[in-house]
Design a protein around this motif. Sequence first.
Motif, PDB file in Angstrom:
ATOM      1  N   PHE A  90      -9.322 -20.632  -9.567  1.00  0.00           N
ATOM      2  CA  PHE A  90      -8.428 -21.007  -8.475  1.00  0.00           C
ATOM      3  C   PHE A  90      -7.196 -20.099  -8.440  1.00  0.00           C
ATOM      4  O   PHE A  90      -6.741 -19.685  -7.367  1.00  0.00           O
ATOM      5  CB  PHE A  90      -7.989 -22.469  -8.619  1.00  0.00           C
ATOM      6  N   ALA A  91      -6.660 -19.795  -9.625  1.00  0.00           N
ATOM      7  CA  ALA A  91      -5.482 -18.929  -9.679  1.00  0.00           C
ATOM      8  C   ALA A  91      -5.813 -17.510  -9.232  1.00  0.00           C
ATOM      9  O   ALA A  91      -5.038 -16.882  -8.509  1.00  0.00           O
ATOM     10  CB  ALA A  91      -4.915 -18.911 -11.104  1.00  0.00           C
ATOM     11  N   ALA A  92      -6.967 -16.997  -9.662  1.00  0.00           N
ATOM     12  CA  ALA A  92      -7.353 -15.631  -9.288  1.00  0.00           C
ATOM     13  C   ALA A  92      -7.593 -15.508  -7.797  1.00  0.00           C
ATOM     14  O   ALA A  92      -7.260 -14.485  -7.185  1.00  0.00           O
ATOM     15  CB  ALA A  92      -8.602 -15.219 -10.072  1.00  0.00           C
ATOM     16  N   ASN A  93      -8.160 -16.551  -7.188  1.00  0.00           N
ATOM     17  CA  ASN A  93      -8.450 -16.526  -5.747  1.00  0.00           C
ATOM     18  C   ASN A  93      -7.288 -17.027  -4.902  1.00  0.00           C
ATOM     19  O   ASN A  93      -7.417 -17.085  -3.672  1.00  0.00           O
ATOM     20  CB  ASN A  93      -9.695 -17.367  -5.456  1.00  0.00           C
ATOM     21  N   ARG A  94      -6.189 -17.414  -5.576  1.00  0.00           N
ATOM     22  CA  ARG A  94      -5.019 -17.963  -4.871  1.00  0.00           C
ATOM     23  C   ARG A  94      -5.446 -19.104  -3.945  1.00  0.00           C
ATOM     24  O   ARG A  94      -5.121 -19.142  -2.747  1.00  0.00           O
ATOM     25  CB  ARG A  94      -4.276 -16.866  -4.098  1.00  0.00           C
ATOM     26  N   ASP A  95      -6.166 -20.040  -4.531  1.00  0.00           N
ATOM     27  CA  ASP A  95      -6.669 -21.192  -3.786  1.00  0.00           C
ATOM     28  C   ASP A  95      -5.507 -21.983  -3.184  1.00  0.00           C
ATOM     29  O   ASP A  95      -4.433 -22.128  -3.802  1.00  0.00           O
ATOM     30  CB  ASP A  95      -7.479 -22.080  -4.737  1.00  0.00           C
ATOM     31  N   ILE A  96      -5.712 -22.512  -1.992  1.00  0.00           N
ATOM     32  CA  ILE A  96      -4.635 -23.211  -1.268  1.00  0.00           C
ATOM     33  C   ILE A  96      -4.147 -24.420  -2.069  1.00  0.00           C
ATOM     34  O   ILE A  96      -2.936 -24.652  -2.221  1.00  0.00           O
ATOM     35  CB  ILE A  96      -5.123 -23.650   0.129  1.00  0.00           C
ATOM     36  N   GLY A  97      -5.086 -25.211  -2.585  1.00  0.00           N
ATOM     37  CA  GLY A  97      -4.698 -26.384  -3.356  1.00  0.00           C
ATOM     38  C   GLY A  97      -3.952 -26.007  -4.627  1.00  0.00           C
ATOM     39  O   GLY A  97      -2.969 -26.666  -4.997  1.00  0.00           O
ATOM     40  N   TYR A  98      -4.433 -24.948  -5.299  1.00  0.00           N
ATOM     41  CA  TYR A  98      -3.768 -24.512  -6.531  1.00  0.00           C
ATOM     42  C   TYR A  98      -2.370 -24.008  -6.224  1.00  0.00           C
ATOM     43  O   TYR A  98      -1.413 -24.331  -6.957  1.00  0.00           O
ATOM     44  CB  TYR A  98      -4.578 -23.411  -7.201  1.00  0.00           C
ATOM     45  N   MET A  99      -2.196 -23.232  -5.158  1.00  0.00           N
ATOM     46  CA  MET A  99      -0.883 -22.683  -4.807  1.00  0.00           C
ATOM     47  C   MET A  99       0.089 -23.787  -4.391  1.00  0.00           C
ATOM     48  O   MET A  99       1.277 -23.719  -4.695  1.00  0.00           O
ATOM     49  CB  MET A  99      -1.043 -21.654  -3.682  1.00  0.00           C
TER      50      MET A  99
END
Length: 369
Positions: free
Chosen positions: A57-66
Amino acid sequence: MAHIMIAYVLWLVGGWSGLHHFYLGRDRQAFIWWSTFGGCFGLGWFRDLWRIPEYIFAANRDIGYMREFSYKRKNYKHPPFNTVRFVGQIVLGWAFGALVRLCITEENAYRGLGWLFCVAVPPCAVALGVHLVANVQPERASFQWPLIGALCGMVWLIYDTGSLHYSAIISAIFVNWKGKEWNPEVGNNRGFCKRLFTLVFCCLLYSTLWGVVIYQNASITTKDGEEVPLREAIPNFFNSPAWAEMKESLKELYKFYQVHGFEKLWEEIVEKLDPTGEANAYKVLNLTDDATEKEIKARYRNLVKEWHPDKQKDPSKKAEAQEKFMEIQRAYEILSKIQSKRMRQNKKDRRKEEDYDQMNRGRWKKDEF
């Protein structure tokens, strides 16, 4: 976009070296895993089993993670205390400090500038290890606070140059107390080549330090039971006849490569390594490789008579004669087996040639009719 299946495959195949972390843009964590054999001897690698989805999630800059990351930055001025990260800082800091400390031997530790090196330089290495763990995403820290904490541990190093754990603990306390903050740069936006070059350079530097440690502290035990330091044995090797022969062999291999190329080079290298022991057997019997079967037998009989243990009048030389006698017998057995195999192979080759000639003669007779 990072894919979770690829990440788990890399975790399974090269997890001990941090390959999956490099794939996910977590270069510092990849180096930590590589330098500590999978994150403190596999503990970090096992923990990644359920941590990889979050890294994805962090590598893909996921919306929920951000969104969750932004919430943490707003509600927590500094990242909360993490026990795993704190222990990792102590372990890696101590490991780096101990590695640098071992680069100088105990003999030189209290001579001249050796004492200053043992007291001043290892704390800097401790601070570097603590700083490295403190900068694993999503956190970052300046170098000054872990350095100040590590230098405070110099008080114990003055009395005992091996007391690096105090520096590591104080350095980790300082970086968690004052030095850390959130890292707003989630993911890794640097180019692949630059990342790879940086990681390889750090790995080479770390490996070089290990090479210095081995060179300074390792030793070799001779057949007499004497321990020779490696730093003395290596220069002696380069002055030995064995090294002179090796240099000549390398020159011959290079000349062979220039004439025959890579295809035949491997066969020549195997021949030089003498896997069958044929070259050594000729050397033991003091013969050349073109010696006939009669010459080998004659030399074997003469040497057996000369080195037979029962013919040695001096008791102190009987052990040496016994060893030499066994060596001569082994050499003769090796050459006998090799020559027998070659004779059988030559007979097979002759039969094949004869059969081939007979087949051709039969064809010629049919053609005549």
